[in-house]
Design an enzyme around this catalytic site. Structure first.
Site, PDB file in Angstrom:
ATOM      1  N   SER A 126       0.832  -1.211   0.000  1.00 50.22           N
ATOM      2  CA  SER A 126       0.000   0.000   0.000  1.00 50.22           C
ATOM      3  C   SER A 126       0.863   1.256   0.000  1.00 50.22           C
ATOM      4  CB  SER A 126      -0.869  -0.016   1.263  1.00 50.22           C
ATOM      5  OG  SER A 126      -1.444   1.243   1.492  1.00 50.22           O
ATOM      6  N   TYR A 151      -1.888  -1.578  10.963  1.00 58.16           N
ATOM      7  CA  TYR A 151      -2.156  -2.073   9.603  1.00 58.16           C
ATOM      8  C   TYR A 151      -1.027  -1.667   8.656  1.00 58.16           C
ATOM      9  CZ  TYR A 151      -3.688  -1.558   4.800  1.00 58.16           C
ATOM     10  OH  TYR A 151      -3.716  -1.576   3.428  1.00 58.16           O
ATOM     11  N   LYS A 155       2.179  -3.890   6.526  1.00 57.03           N
ATOM     12  CA  LYS A 155       2.588  -3.824   5.112  1.00 57.03           C
ATOM     13  C   LYS A 155       4.095  -3.589   5.018  1.00 57.03           C
ATOM     14  CE  LYS A 155      -1.391  -4.628   3.281  1.00 57.03           C
ATOM     15  NZ  LYS A 155      -1.626  -5.949   2.682  1.00 57.03           N
ATOM     16  N   ASN A 181      -5.382   4.457  -4.250  1.00 61.39           N
ATOM     17  CA  ASN A 181      -6.744   4.207  -3.742  1.00 61.39           C
ATOM     18  C   ASN A 181      -7.615   3.465  -4.761  1.00 61.39           C
ATOM     19  OD1 ASN A 181      -5.608   6.325  -1.994  1.00 61.39           O
ATOM     20  ND2 ASN A 181      -7.643   6.338  -1.090  1.00 61.39           N
ATOM     21  N   ASN A 201     -14.088   3.668   3.742  1.00 62.13           N
ATOM     22  CA  ASN A 201     -13.517   4.314   2.558  1.00 62.13           C
ATOM     23  C   ASN A 201     -14.533   5.222   1.865  1.00 62.13           C
ATOM     24  OD1 ASN A 201     -11.916   1.272   2.369  1.00 62.13           O
ATOM     25  ND2 ASN A 201     -10.748   3.155   2.501  1.00 62.13           N
ATOM     26  N   ARG A 297     -10.094  13.755   9.924  1.00 58.20           N
ATOM     27  CA  ARG A 297     -10.006  12.407  10.502  1.00 58.20           C
ATOM     28  C   ARG A 297      -8.564  12.187  10.957  1.00 58.20           C
ATOM     29  NH1 ARG A 297     -11.421   7.220   6.731  1.00 58.20           N
ATOM     30  NH2 ARG A 297      -9.649   7.999   5.532  1.00 58.20           N
TER      31      ARG A 297
HETATM   32  C1  UD1 Z   1      -7.114   4.288   3.750  1.00 60.76           C
HETATM   33  C2  UD1 Z   1      -5.925   4.037   4.618  1.00 60.76           C
HETATM   34  C3  UD1 Z   1      -4.868   3.349   3.824  1.00 60.76           C
HETATM   35  C4  UD1 Z   1      -5.410   2.031   3.294  1.00 60.76           C
HETATM   36  C5  UD1 Z   1      -6.666   2.278   2.507  1.00 60.76           C
HETATM   37  C6  UD1 Z   1      -7.306   0.928   2.283  1.00 60.76           C
HETATM   38  C7  UD1 Z   1      -5.988   5.788   6.330  1.00 60.76           C
HETATM   39  C8  UD1 Z   1      -5.287   6.964   6.882  1.00 60.76           C
HETATM   40  N1  UD1 Z   1      -5.450   5.272   5.209  1.00 60.76           N
HETATM   41  O1  UD1 Z   1      -6.714   5.174   2.704  1.00 60.76           O
HETATM   42  O2  UD1 Z   1      -3.760   3.091   4.638  1.00 60.76           O
HETATM   43  O3  UD1 Z   1      -4.458   1.405   2.491  1.00 60.76           O
HETATM   44  O4  UD1 Z   1      -7.593   3.076   3.238  1.00 60.76           O
HETATM   45  O5  UD1 Z   1      -8.471   1.056   1.601  1.00 60.76           O
HETATM   46  O6  UD1 Z   1      -6.975   5.352   6.849  1.00 60.76           O
HETATM   47  N2  UD1 Z   1     -13.032  10.636   3.256  1.00 60.76           N
HETATM   48  C9  UD1 Z   1     -14.041  11.517   3.628  1.00 60.76           C
HETATM   49  N3  UD1 Z   1     -15.196  11.005   4.156  1.00 60.76           N
HETATM   50  C10 UD1 Z   1     -15.393   9.667   4.321  1.00 60.76           C
HETATM   51  C11 UD1 Z   1     -14.375   8.771   3.945  1.00 60.76           C
HETATM   52  C12 UD1 Z   1     -13.196   9.297   3.428  1.00 60.76           C
HETATM   53  O7  UD1 Z   1     -13.888  12.735   3.490  1.00 60.76           O
HETATM   54  O8  UD1 Z   1     -16.457   9.285   4.818  1.00 60.76           O
HETATM   55  C13 UD1 Z   1     -11.797  11.172   2.673  1.00 60.76           C
HETATM   56  C14 UD1 Z   1     -10.554  10.881   3.480  1.00 60.76           C
HETATM   57  O9  UD1 Z   1     -10.298  11.905   4.403  1.00 60.76           O
HETATM   58  C15 UD1 Z   1      -9.495  10.805   2.391  1.00 60.76           C
HETATM   59  C16 UD1 Z   1     -10.258  10.286   1.164  1.00 60.76           C
HETATM   60  O10 UD1 Z   1     -11.631  10.529   1.431  1.00 60.76           O
HETATM   61  O11 UD1 Z   1      -9.029  12.068   2.090  1.00 60.76           O
HETATM   62  C17 UD1 Z   1     -10.028   8.816   0.912  1.00 60.76           C
HETATM   63  O12 UD1 Z   1     -10.276   8.105   2.115  1.00 60.76           O
HETATM   64  P1  UD1 Z   1     -10.313   6.510   2.182  1.00 60.76           P
HETATM   65  O13 UD1 Z   1     -11.152   5.986   1.089  1.00 60.76           O
HETATM   66  O14 UD1 Z   1     -10.656   6.123   3.576  1.00 60.76           O
HETATM   67  O15 UD1 Z   1      -8.817   6.082   1.837  1.00 60.76           O
HETATM   68  P2  UD1 Z   1      -7.440   6.546   2.507  1.00 60.76           P
HETATM   69  O16 UD1 Z   1      -7.638   7.174   3.807  1.00 60.76           O
HETATM   70  O17 UD1 Z   1      -6.692   7.316   1.482  1.00 60.76           O
END
Ligand code: UD1
Length: 343
Positions: A126, A151, A155, A181, A201, A297
């Site tokens: 990742s 987690y 990795k 992502n 996510n 977050r």
């Molecule tokens: C997250 C993990 C990453 C992991 C991946 C697995 C963290 C810090 N990182 O990535 O290590 O490999 O998931 O799938 O948790 N967001 C919102 N609202 C939401 C959900 C997300 O605003 O309800 C934003 C987040 O702040 C981020 C973006 O959307 O900026 C993507 O978030 P997400 O899909 O959770 O992925 P990561 O955080 O990048």
């Protein structure tokens, strides 16, 4: 036809990779314990490929079970190791379970591979290993930062275990793919992401919100140093990501030297903000997203996107699908789930 053992092959990225392996002429063999996936995924794979894929139901922490599979299928020439726990927040609450499961399953697999003389391994890593990179876009030589969560640490540790094993054993060739992502679903809407409980996510939370399952999508902060204040990520269509695994196996197959370990970023090379994702979703589907801006977050990095030059050149892999297609496919899949009365 060479068989490839796909651990966690019924999962989100695993199932799409199984389909792409099949299309490329490999015979995928799945091992899955269904701890975070469903048997129905096999039906989806079957309706896309027109073939029943071999399934071993069990745990890849079980050495006897993994040995039994290699014994039963002497055609297996390589492994793709997806099977792992993957929820960041849960890993903070249950670190021992995460270290035990994610690291031990790799150790079991490597031991068994060496015993049965299976040489090729592709490992599911990742971009989380980079933390908040000092320079963007991030390359494979960017420093690996101290992990933000157990987690993420699993990795990093697994990558090191593979590197050391390759160096010492001289008989395993391995590639770690550092995913950015992954989003979207198979364009046929036969397989896709199946989040259990409330998704963490962005994209599954967004599609569930539009489907009326969640009240609203909360954007985690709009005060970051980015074009619109929301975080930037490199969103890659899951089918493109799946194809990268096939390319990695092809590459390992061609390399005749006994010892080789390579790391590749798997991203599009483009960064998108959370608001970009919402606006793109709205324009491509014609649906309205009910969202509001909330607080940051904990643990989120501000911005990260890939430099994908290395994988473009060395594995001859490039993204084919756009964010628009990924979001459209994610929405089609969500509608299928709703019709099935699932979510
Ligand atoms: C997250 C993990 C990453 C992991 C991946 C697995 C963290 C810090 N990182 O990535 O290590 O490999 O998931 O799938 O948790 N967001 C919102 N609202 C939401 C959900 C997300 O605003 O309800 C934003 C987040 O702040 C981020 C973006 O959307 O900026 C993507 O978030 P997400 O899909 O959770 O992925 P990561 O955080 O990048």
């Amino acid at each position: 036809m060479s068989s490839i053992l796909v651990t966690g092959g019924a999962g989100y990225i695993g199932s799409h990779t199984v389909v792409e392996l099949f299309r490329a002429g490999y015979n995928p063999v799945i091992i899955d314990n269904f701890s975070n996936s469903e048997k129905s995924v096999l039906k989806g794979i079957e309706s896309i490929t027109g073939e029943r894929i071999t399934l071993y139901t069990g745990d890849c922490n079980d050495a006897d079970f993994v040995n039994y599979i290699f014994e039963s299928d002497p055609e297996i020439t390589g492994c793709i190791h997806f099977a792992a726990y993957k929820a960041v927040g849960e890993s903070v609450e249950k670190p021992v379970e995460y270290y035990k499961n994610n690291i031990n399953s790799l150790l079991v697999l490597l031991t068994s591979m060496m015993q049965f003389n299976i040489k090729n391994l592709v490992f599911s890593s990742s971009c989380t290993v980079y933390g908040q990179p000092d320079e963007l876009p991030v390359t494979e030589s960017s420093p690996v930062k101290k992990a933000e969560s157990p987690y993420g640490n699993t990795k990093q540790i697994c990558e090191e275990v593979i590197e050391d094993t390759v160096a010492a054993a001289g008989e395993i060739k391995a590639v770690s793919l550092r995913y950015f992502n992954p989003v979207g679903a198979h364009p046929s809407s036969q397989i896709g992401e199946l989040p259990i409980g409330t998704p963490n996510n962005l994209v599954p939370f967004l599609t569930q919100t539009v489907a009326g399952i969640r009240k609203e999508l909360v954007i985690f902060g709009d005060d970051y140093d980015t074009p619109d204040g929301t975080c930037v990520r490199d969103y890659i269509h899951v089918l493109d990501l799946a194809q990268a695994h096939v390319k990695a196996l092809d590459y390992l197959d061609k390399k005749k030297n006994d010892s080789l370990y390579r790391v590749f970023n798997v991203g599009t090379g483009n960064g998108h903000t959370v608001l970009d994702v919402i606006k793109t979703f709205e324009s491509v589907t014609g649906e309205k997203v009910n969202y509001r801006v909330g607080t940051r977050r904990a643990g989120d990095v501000e911005k990260v996107w890939a430099n994908a030059d290395k994988i473009n050149k060395e594995l001859n892999w490039k993204t084919q699908l756009t964010l628009k297609q990924a979001l459209n496919d994610a929405w089609s899949w969500q509608k299928v789930l709703k019709n099935r009365g699932k979510q």
